[in-house]
Design a protein around this motif. Structure first.
Motif, PDB file in Angstrom:
ATOM      1  N   TYR A   1       0.848  -1.197   0.000  1.00 43.57           N
ATOM      2  CA  TYR A   1       0.000   0.000   0.000  1.00 43.57           C
ATOM      3  C   TYR A   1       0.884   1.247   0.000  1.00 43.57           C
ATOM      4  O   TYR A   1       1.047   1.910   1.029  1.00 43.57           O
ATOM      5  CB  TYR A   1      -0.927   0.000   1.218  1.00 43.57           C
ATOM      6  N   PRO A   2       1.479   1.590  -1.137  1.00 42.16           N
ATOM      7  CA  PRO A   2       2.437   2.697  -1.195  1.00 42.16           C
ATOM      8  C   PRO A   2       1.833   4.058  -0.859  1.00 42.16           C
ATOM      9  O   PRO A   2       2.552   4.971  -0.444  1.00 42.16           O
ATOM     10  CB  PRO A   2       2.938   2.668  -2.648  1.00 42.16           C
ATOM     11  N   ASP A   3       0.501   4.218  -1.004  1.00 39.53           N
ATOM     12  CA  ASP A   3      -0.139   5.504  -0.693  1.00 39.53           C
ATOM     13  C   ASP A   3      -0.531   5.620   0.776  1.00 39.53           C
ATOM     14  O   ASP A   3      -1.029   6.659   1.200  1.00 39.53           O
ATOM     15  CB  ASP A   3      -1.393   5.687  -1.565  1.00 39.53           C
ATOM     16  N   CYS A   4      -0.306   4.556   1.527  1.00 43.67           N
ATOM     17  CA  CYS A   4      -0.665   4.559   2.946  1.00 43.67           C
ATOM     18  C   CYS A   4       0.343   5.380   3.755  1.00 43.67           C
ATOM     19  O   CYS A   4       1.541   5.373   3.478  1.00 43.67           O
ATOM     20  CB  CYS A   4      -0.702   3.119   3.442  1.00 43.67           C
ATOM     21  N   HIS A   5      -0.141   6.099   4.757  1.00 43.67           N
ATOM     22  CA  HIS A   5       0.729   6.886   5.634  1.00 43.67           C
ATOM     23  C   HIS A   5       0.965   6.098   6.921  1.00 43.67           C
ATOM     24  O   HIS A   5       0.008   5.670   7.576  1.00 43.67           O
ATOM     25  CB  HIS A   5       0.087   8.228   5.956  1.00 43.67           C
ATOM     26  N   ILE A   6       2.235   5.893   7.288  1.00 44.05           N
ATOM     27  CA  ILE A   6       2.584   5.080   8.463  1.00 44.05           C
ATOM     28  C   ILE A   6       3.163   5.974   9.555  1.00 44.05           C
ATOM     29  O   ILE A   6       4.040   6.798   9.309  1.00 44.05           O
ATOM     30  CB  ILE A   6       3.594   3.978   8.098  1.00 44.05           C
ATOM     31  N   ALA A   7       2.645   5.794  10.770  1.00 45.46           N
ATOM     32  CA  ALA A   7       3.163   6.511  11.940  1.00 45.46           C
ATOM     33  C   ALA A   7       3.577   5.496  12.995  1.00 45.46           C
ATOM     34  O   ALA A   7       2.856   4.529  13.253  1.00 45.46           O
ATOM     35  CB  ALA A   7       2.101   7.453  12.505  1.00 45.46           C
ATOM     36  N   ILE A   8       4.751   5.706  13.573  1.00 46.87           N
ATOM     37  CA  ILE A   8       5.251   4.825  14.642  1.00 46.87           C
ATOM     38  C   ILE A   8       5.176   5.585  15.958  1.00 46.87           C
ATOM     39  O   ILE A   8       5.768   6.655  16.100  1.00 46.87           O
ATOM     40  CB  ILE A   8       6.707   4.388  14.390  1.00 46.87           C
ATOM     41  N   TYR A   9       4.460   5.021  16.936  1.00 37.85           N
ATOM     42  CA  TYR A   9       4.435   5.597  18.280  1.00 37.85           C
ATOM     43  C   TYR A   9       5.647   5.068  19.042  1.00 37.85           C
ATOM     44  O   TYR A   9       5.764   3.869  19.290  1.00 37.85           O
ATOM     45  CB  TYR A   9       3.158   5.198  19.018  1.00 37.85           C
ATOM     46  N   THR A  10       6.551   5.960  19.405  1.00 33.22           N
ATOM     47  CA  THR A  10       7.791   5.534  20.074  1.00 33.22           C
ATOM     48  C   THR A  10       8.095   6.384  21.291  1.00 33.22           C
ATOM     49  O   THR A  10       7.715   7.560  21.354  1.00 33.22           O
ATOM     50  CB  THR A  10       8.982   5.603  19.091  1.00 33.22           C
ATOM     51  N   GLY A  11       8.773   5.787  22.241  1.00 34.07           N
ATOM     52  CA  GLY A  11       9.217   6.520  23.420  1.00 34.07           C
ATOM     53  C   GLY A  11      10.703   6.802  23.410  1.00 34.07           C
ATOM     54  O   GLY A  11      11.256   7.263  24.414  1.00 34.07           O
ATOM     55  N   ASP A  12      11.361   6.552  22.275  1.00 31.33           N
ATOM     56  CA  ASP A  12      12.807   6.806  22.156  1.00 31.33           C
ATOM     57  C   ASP A  12      13.030   8.294  21.873  1.00 31.33           C
ATOM     58  O   ASP A  12      13.338   8.701  20.746  1.00 31.33           O
ATOM     59  CB  ASP A  12      13.405   5.937  21.044  1.00 31.33           C
ATOM     60  N   LEU A  13      12.864   9.105  22.907  1.00 27.81           N
ATOM     61  CA  LEU A  13      12.825  10.564  22.762  1.00 27.81           C
ATOM     62  C   LEU A  13      14.121  11.159  22.248  1.00 27.81           C
ATOM     63  O   LEU A  13      14.117  12.198  21.581  1.00 27.81           O
ATOM     64  CB  LEU A  13      12.473  11.214  24.108  1.00 27.81           C
ATOM     65  N   TYR A  14      15.226  10.546  22.580  1.00 26.82           N
ATOM     66  CA  TYR A  14      16.520  11.168  22.282  1.00 26.82           C
ATOM     67  C   TYR A  14      17.188  10.573  21.038  1.00 26.82           C
ATOM     68  O   TYR A  14      18.392  10.719  20.850  1.00 26.82           O
ATOM     69  CB  TYR A  14      17.430  11.053  23.504  1.00 26.82           C
ATOM     70  N   VAL A  15      16.385   9.900  20.222  1.00 29.30           N
ATOM     71  CA  VAL A  15      16.900   9.326  18.977  1.00 29.30           C
ATOM     72  C   VAL A  15      16.104   9.917  17.820  1.00 29.30           C
ATOM     73  O   VAL A  15      14.871   9.869  17.818  1.00 29.30           O
ATOM     74  CB  VAL A  15      16.783   7.788  18.971  1.00 29.30           C
ATOM     75  N   SER A  16      16.777  10.474  16.841  1.00 31.84           N
ATOM     76  CA  SER A  16      16.104  11.104  15.708  1.00 31.84           C
ATOM     77  C   SER A  16      15.530  10.034  14.776  1.00 31.84           C
ATOM     78  O   SER A  16      16.006   8.888  14.762  1.00 31.84           O
ATOM     79  CB  SER A  16      17.085  11.982  14.931  1.00 31.84           C
ATOM     80  N   PRO A  17      14.503  10.382  13.991  1.00 29.25           N
ATOM     81  CA  PRO A  17      13.960   9.422  13.006  1.00 29.25           C
ATOM     82  C   PRO A  17      15.040   8.860  12.084  1.00 29.25           C
ATOM     83  O   PRO A  17      15.041   7.665  11.773  1.00 29.25           O
ATOM     84  CB  PRO A  17      12.942  10.269  12.233  1.00 29.25           C
ATOM     85  N   GLU A  18      15.958   9.718  11.656  1.00 24.68           N
ATOM     86  CA  GLU A  18      17.031   9.263  10.765  1.00 24.68           C
ATOM     87  C   GLU A  18      17.899   8.221  11.436  1.00 24.68           C
ATOM     88  O   GLU A  18      18.269   7.197  10.832  1.00 24.68           O
ATOM     89  CB  GLU A  18      17.876  10.468  10.330  1.00 24.68           C
ATOM     90  N   ASP A  19      18.238   8.442  12.708  1.00 28.83           N
ATOM     91  CA  ASP A  19      19.080   7.488  13.443  1.00 28.83           C
ATOM     92  C   ASP A  19      18.345   6.166  13.672  1.00 28.83           C
ATOM     93  O   ASP A  19      18.955   5.090  13.610  1.00 28.83           O
ATOM     94  CB  ASP A  19      19.509   8.089  14.782  1.00 28.83           C
ATOM     95  N   ILE A  20      17.042   6.247  13.954  1.00 33.37           N
ATOM     96  CA  ILE A  20      16.261   5.022  14.150  1.00 33.37           C
ATOM     97  C   ILE A  20      16.261   4.184  12.874  1.00 33.37           C
ATOM     98  O   ILE A  20      16.494   2.966  12.903  1.00 33.37           O
ATOM     99  CB  ILE A  20      14.813   5.360  14.567  1.00 33.37           C
ATOM    100  N   LEU A  21      16.022   4.826  11.741  1.00 31.44           N
ATOM    101  CA  LEU A  21      15.968   4.104  10.469  1.00 31.44           C
ATOM    102  C   LEU A  21      17.345   3.585  10.055  1.00 31.44           C
ATOM    103  O   LEU A  21      17.464   2.479   9.512  1.00 31.44           O
ATOM    104  CB  LEU A  21      15.381   5.003   9.381  1.00 31.44           C
ATOM    105  N   ASN A  22      18.385   4.358  10.335  1.00 28.22           N
ATOM    106  CA  ASN A  22      19.751   3.895  10.027  1.00 28.22           C
ATOM    107  C   ASN A  22      20.112   2.672  10.856  1.00 28.22           C
ATOM    108  O   ASN A  22      20.711   1.714  10.353  1.00 28.22           O
ATOM    109  CB  ASN A  22      20.762   5.020  10.289  1.00 28.22           C
ATOM    110  N   ARG A  23      19.746   2.687  12.146  1.00 24.03           N
ATOM    111  CA  ARG A  23      20.021   1.533  13.012  1.00 24.03           C
ATOM    112  C   ARG A  23      19.225   0.323  12.544  1.00 24.03           C
ATOM    113  O   ARG A  23      19.742  -0.805  12.535  1.00 24.03           O
ATOM    114  CB  ARG A  23      19.665   1.879  14.454  1.00 24.03           C
ATOM    115  N   THR A  24      18.000   0.549  12.124  1.00 21.69           N
ATOM    116  CA  THR A  24      17.170  -0.551  11.628  1.00 21.69           C
ATOM    117  C   THR A  24      17.806  -1.214  10.414  1.00 21.69           C
ATOM    118  O   THR A  24      17.877  -2.446  10.327  1.00 21.69           O
ATOM    119  CB  THR A  24      15.770  -0.020  11.257  1.00 21.69           C
ATOM    120  N   GLU A  25      18.281  -0.403   9.487  1.00 18.85           N
ATOM    121  CA  GLU A  25      18.910  -0.950   8.284  1.00 18.85           C
ATOM    122  C   GLU A  25      20.184  -1.710   8.622  1.00 18.85           C
ATOM    123  O   GLU A  25      20.479  -2.742   8.018  1.00 18.85           O
ATOM    124  CB  GLU A  25      19.195   0.183   7.296  1.00 18.85           C
ATOM    125  N   LYS A  26      20.930  -1.204   9.623  1.00 24.16           N
ATOM    126  CA  LYS A  26      22.189  -1.855   9.994  1.00 24.16           C
ATOM    127  C   LYS A  26      21.940  -3.170  10.734  1.00 24.16           C
ATOM    128  O   LYS A  26      22.597  -4.188  10.451  1.00 24.16           O
ATOM    129  CB  LYS A  26      23.013  -0.910  10.879  1.00 24.16           C
TER     130      LYS A  26
END
Length: 487
Positions: free
Chosen positions: A84-109
């Motif tokens: 569903y490429p047109d779907c909008h995804i939101a992640i509820y997270t409590g990792d306050l001190y980690v930026s979205p970019e860092d979260i996604l980079n860690r996920t890929e690694k």
């Protein structure tokens, strides 16, 4: 005199009963009205929001932890993005001190997974209310009530059309369904309470969730049984609010169906295991290497029972020859979520020194996926010691990489993964440190062709746990949500 006093007492009791009845009646009238009012507020909020497409909110307060639960989260996101490429995804997270970019980079690694970057992260400030450290007593109830408080913050910050919980916070389901007006999906890794837990309390067995003071005192045991049974009833009520339920193993499925009583909407969706490229790694016997390497892959959490690994190794020293013992090396690989997990690693290092195992044990924390694969290639035996492990992704991946696994004789490993019958053996099951030590000794003493037969049978058995199978089954379970949205 006595008659007048009795009349006064009876009148007082009647008055109290009338007041109590009025309060209960008032609650029965006001509560539905309040729920309807809240539902109207959120319906209006949904109409006024800027995003017009389907919005999927995924509740995973520890999305940056890097464990098996996070693997399910991110492969689920990957599946939704592709389907569903047109779907909008939101992640509820409590990792306050980690930026979205860092979260996604860690996920890929960590998971070797490429994601589209159009993901919204909704940061929650109340995550501490679902952490076990906040509740030294009545932990299950405290965390569950805390999840409602956290869920209210999530709902206020971002209102989705589809709500999927991938951590098992069942007490948030009525909130999002009846107040938020969302369709609710659940992926349950481990039931918050199970009949096995009730059985352990009843038998007064000491474990990580049944303290010695409770197990040794019959009155405390009776009180805990009442508490657990009441909690199990509430857990069943809120869990049944989910519109679709996904579970990660037949063991979890049995427990969820017995408590939530919703077999018709329950789907067994095995977690995604990176077996495709691991099964392509060359198999070698590895016994002639400098070290006999034993790998244990598990997050550093109390239920993973790392002390049992060390005690098994201590027992092994008294069974094998001195020459063999000098070649044994246990590599404990896992991720740490917070300072408490880091403290556990330090405690395990201290225990290894206390048992004089420091030369034979090595700890590797938060290593990248490439290094994990390298360690699996060098090892001969895999070790897993958690009692009632809900599934065991690391067990599957070790088997795919060509390791001979020894896992606990319970839960998902016993029900779904490891076969111990002669002729189709894919690994070993054990319960005590003696069992584990004997299994390690037996593997070392097997002939090369016998070890090779176990490895090949294990590799053949893991094809049902691929990432592709997970994504297909995950999408099949949530597909009705998108169909309803289109209608």
């Amino acid at each position: 005199m006595i008659s007048s006093l009795m009349t006064l007492v009876i009148l007082s009791v009647k008055m109290l009963l009338i007041i109590a009845a009025c309060k209960i009646l008032g609650m029965l009238i006001l509560l539905p009205m309040l729920l309807i009012k809240w539902r109207m507020i959120y319906s209006k909020k949904r109409k006024e929001r800027q995003q017009k497409g389907t919005i999927v909110g995924i509740f995973h307060p520890f999305c940056n932890a890097g464990g098996g639960g996070e693997r399910v989260l991110w492969y689920g996101v990957h599946a939704i993005q592709n389907k569903y490429p047109d779907c909008h995804i939101a992640i509820y997270t409590g990792d306050l001190y980690v930026s979205p970019e860092d979260i996604l980079n860690r996920t890929e690694k960590v998971f070797n997974l490429k994601l589209q970057r159009n993901i919204t992260f909704v940061y929650l400030h109340r995550r501490k209310w679902v952490e076990a450290s906040m509740y030294p007593y009545f932990t299950l109830l405290g965390q569950s009530l805390g999840s409602i408080w956290l869920g209210i913050e999530a709902l206020n910050n971002f209102l989705p059309d589809i709500y999927i919980d991938t951590m098992g916070y069942a007490f948030t389901y009525p909130l999002f369904k009846y107040i938020g007006g969302c369709r609710v999906g659940s992926y349950t890794h481990y039931p918050t309470i199970s009949h096995d837990m009730l059985k352990y309390v009843y038998k007064r067995v000491i474990s990580y969730n049944n303290r010695r003071i409770v197990a040794r005192n019959p009155f405390f045991t009776m009180g805990k049984l009442i508490y657990y049974n009441l909690f199990a009833f509430l857990y069943g009520c809120v869990g049944n609010c989910a519109d679709t339920v996904m579970v990660n193993s037949s063991w979890t499925e049995d427990h969820i169906n017995s408590i939530w009583k919703c077999p018709l909407k329950t789907h067994r969706v095995y977690p995604p295991c990176s077996v495709e490229h691991l099964t392509e790694l060359p198999i070698s016997d590895r016994l002639e290497d400098e070290y006999i390497r034993i790998v244990a892959v598990a997050q550093f959490r109390p239920e993973k029972n790392h002390p049992l690994m060390l005690r098994a190794l201590f027992k092994l020293r008294s069974i094998v020859s001195a020459e063999t013992w000098e070649r044994v090396k246990l590599i404990c690989i896992g991720s740490c979520r917070d300072k408490e997990d880091e403290t556990r690693v330090k405690d395990m290092q201290d225990l290894a020194k206390h048992l004089a195992l420091e030369e034979n044990v090595e700890f590797k924390v938060n290593i990248p996926y490439s290094e994990l694969v390298s360690e699996l290639q060098k090892a001969m035996i895999g070790l897993h010691t958690m009692w009632n492990e809900h599934f065991g992704i690391s067990i599957v991946e070790c088997m795919a990489a060509g390791l001979i696994m020894i896992a606990h004789d319970s839960g998902g490993p016993k029900a779904d993964i490891i076969e111990t019958q002669f002729g189709s053996m894919t690994g070993f099951l054990a319960k005590t440190e003696e069992d584990y030590a004997r299994a390690i000794t037996l593997i070392i003493c097997l002939s090369p062709w016998e070890r090779d037969a176990i490895r090949r049978a294990a590799r053949s058995s893991v094809n049902r746990f691929t990432c592709e199978n997970f994504e297909n089954e995950f999408l099949r379970a949530i597909e009705p949500f998108f169909r309803l949205k289109q209608e």
